[in-house]
Design an enzyme around this catalytic site. Structure first.
Site, PDB file in Angstrom:
ATOM      1  N   ARG A  63       0.831  -1.209   0.000  1.00  0.00           N
ATOM      2  CA  ARG A  63       0.000   0.000   0.000  1.00  0.00           C
ATOM      3  C   ARG A  63       0.864   1.258   0.000  1.00  0.00           C
ATOM      4  O   ARG A  63       0.530   2.261  -0.642  1.00  0.00           O
ATOM      5  CB  ARG A  63      -0.911  -0.025   1.228  1.00  0.00           C
ATOM      6  CG  ARG A  63      -1.822   1.183   1.347  1.00  0.00           C
ATOM      7  CD  ARG A  63      -2.826   0.996   2.470  1.00  0.00           C
ATOM      8  NE  ARG A  63      -3.580   2.224   2.710  1.00  0.00           N
ATOM      9  CZ  ARG A  63      -3.606   2.876   3.858  1.00  0.00           C
ATOM     10  NH1 ARG A  63      -2.938   2.409   4.901  1.00  0.00           N
ATOM     11  NH2 ARG A  63      -4.315   3.978   3.997  1.00  0.00           N
ATOM     12  N   HIS A  67       0.529   4.505  -2.594  1.00  0.00           N
ATOM     13  CA  HIS A  67       0.333   5.884  -2.148  1.00  0.00           C
ATOM     14  C   HIS A  67       1.492   6.768  -2.589  1.00  0.00           C
ATOM     15  O   HIS A  67       1.293   7.959  -2.860  1.00  0.00           O
ATOM     16  CB  HIS A  67       0.172   5.931  -0.635  1.00  0.00           C
ATOM     17  CG  HIS A  67      -1.197   5.543  -0.171  1.00  0.00           C
ATOM     18  ND1 HIS A  67      -1.913   6.269   0.755  1.00  0.00           N
ATOM     19  CD2 HIS A  67      -2.005   4.505  -0.523  1.00  0.00           C
ATOM     20  CE1 HIS A  67      -3.088   5.695   0.968  1.00  0.00           C
ATOM     21  NE2 HIS A  67      -3.163   4.616   0.197  1.00  0.00           N
ATOM     22  N   ASN A  95      -2.993   9.693   4.641  1.00  0.00           N
ATOM     23  CA  ASN A  95      -1.908   8.762   4.965  1.00  0.00           C
ATOM     24  C   ASN A  95      -1.737   8.514   6.461  1.00  0.00           C
ATOM     25  O   ASN A  95      -0.869   7.734   6.862  1.00  0.00           O
ATOM     26  CB  ASN A  95      -0.577   9.289   4.404  1.00  0.00           C
ATOM     27  CG  ASN A  95      -0.508   9.208   2.884  1.00  0.00           C
ATOM     28  OD1 ASN A  95      -1.040   8.271   2.288  1.00  0.00           O
ATOM     29  ND2 ASN A  95       0.130  10.182   2.266  1.00  0.00           N
ATOM     30  N   HIS A 195      -5.940  -5.925  -2.436  1.00  0.00           N
ATOM     31  CA  HIS A 195      -6.715  -6.032  -1.203  1.00  0.00           C
ATOM     32  C   HIS A 195      -6.983  -7.474  -0.813  1.00  0.00           C
ATOM     33  O   HIS A 195      -7.733  -7.737   0.126  1.00  0.00           O
ATOM     34  CB  HIS A 195      -8.041  -5.283  -1.354  1.00  0.00           C
ATOM     35  CG  HIS A 195      -7.911  -3.798  -1.296  1.00  0.00           C
ATOM     36  ND1 HIS A 195      -8.967  -2.931  -1.505  1.00  0.00           N
ATOM     37  CD2 HIS A 195      -6.827  -3.001  -1.055  1.00  0.00           C
ATOM     38  CE1 HIS A 195      -8.545  -1.678  -1.398  1.00  0.00           C
ATOM     39  NE2 HIS A 195      -7.251  -1.699  -1.133  1.00  0.00           N
TER      40      HIS A 195
END
Length: 337
Positions: A63, A67, A95, A195
């Protein structure tokens, strides 16, 4: 979601392919062959050791890369710590629910690399390799990471807003968001498959349980037993936003295609997950990935290679950070005349 005319889609993909082809020419799997030939093994060894110690490391490291790439490009800007004069990217509202584990993992990997190859390998490349290793550790596919990224010189919290996909997005908003970084609708579906490992916080999906619309309290696309379980773990009164729930309720620590199978059963945790199956346009891609884990793995590798080419700095752009959490200090040239 409105269908995209085929000719428009083909032209768009060709244009993206030209741009990505130029970026790939600047990156190379063999970039460190002469200067740090064992870099992949060093990073893999570090990430594997840390992943064995904590199951938080693999999903949060993956992840973290996403980001990073969506904001300033894949340049390690998310790794910078805030200072008295700069609120860094990692401290932006989008975040702030990151655990410390992935940041520490990249710092440890960088330290291990610096012992052997000081001042050579960028934090951006280490993050890209670490995310690959996180996927492999949990049973996912391996791929050779192209390298040559340099670390960015900008990391500001205010630049994050509007750049990251949100849990509440429908397929049109997801498509618009991914298009900003030249990723397509199939890329959305495939990358959402990340995910299959990891967790989300209650405050990312409680609207689906208690306040879905003015007509319905609960999202009707959710499996009723799943709703009851989530309501127990994320109560409406006195709920703790930091409480987490597994994305994949079937094989939560294994990188596989169960995430897509769960969508078919109404077990998508976020609205932005479940909508991929609810929308007929994206459902066709979900069904392809349900049918074959091998197809998912290959598509995921292709999408990751594409994503990790977003906005990379190469050549003389950026820098090679000595410490992944801080920009290099300015070089002071002394006049010896």
């Amino acid at each position: 979601m409105n269908a995209i005319p085929l000719v428009v889609l083909i032209v768009a993909l060709l244009l993206v392919g030209v741009e990505l082809g130029f970026v790939k020419a600047q990156l190379s799997v063999n970039f460190y062959d002469q200067t740090c030939p064992n870099v992949d093994a060093i990073v893999t060894g570090t990430i594997t050791k840390l992943a064995e110690q904590s199951n938080v490391v693999p999903p949060s490291t993956l992840r973290l890369l996403v980001h990073d790439c969506f904001v300033e490009g894949c340049d390690g800007s998310i790794l910078i710590s805030s200072t008295a004069t700069n609120l860094a990217e990692r401290d932006a509202p989008d975040n702030q629910n990151f655990p410390q584990a992935p940041f520490d993992a990249i710092v440890e990997a960088k330290k291990a690399v610096e012992v052997v190859c000081p001042g050579v390998v960028s934090c951006a490349d280490i993050l890209a390799m670490s995310a690959r290793d996180a996927v492999v550790f949990t049973g996912g596919p391996f791929w050779n990471v192209s390298k040559g990224r340099r670390d960015g010189l900008v990391s500001n919290a205010f630049r994050v807003a509007g750049r990251l996909p949100q849990a509440s997005f429908d397929t049109r908003l997801l498509a618009d968001n991914f298009a900003q970084v030249n990723l397509t609708v199939p890329d959305i579906v495939v990358l959402s498959g990340g995910h299959t490992i990891g967790v989300s916080h209650c405050n990312q999906f409680t609207d689906r349980l208690y306040n879905f619309s003015s007509f319905q309290q609960t999202d009707p696309s959710m499996d009723p037993s799943f709703v009851r379980t989530l309501k127990t773990q994320c109560p409406q009164v006195g709920k703790i936003p930091s409480t987490v729930q597994l994305f994949d309720v079937t094989t939560p620590f294994v990188f596989d295609n169960a995430y897509f199978k769960n969508l078919q059963q109404g077990l998508g945790l976020l609205f932005s997950d479940q909508v991929l199956f609810n929308d007929p346009f994206t459902r066709q891609f979900v069904n392809q990935l349900i049918a074959s884990e091998e197809v998912f793995f290959q598509a995921f590798v292709d999408a990751m290679i594409k994503m990790t080419s977003i906005g990379v700095k190469t050549g003389t752009d950026g820098e090679i950070r000595r410490d992944c959490t801080a920009f290099n200090p300015p070089t002071v040239f002394k006049d010896h005349s």
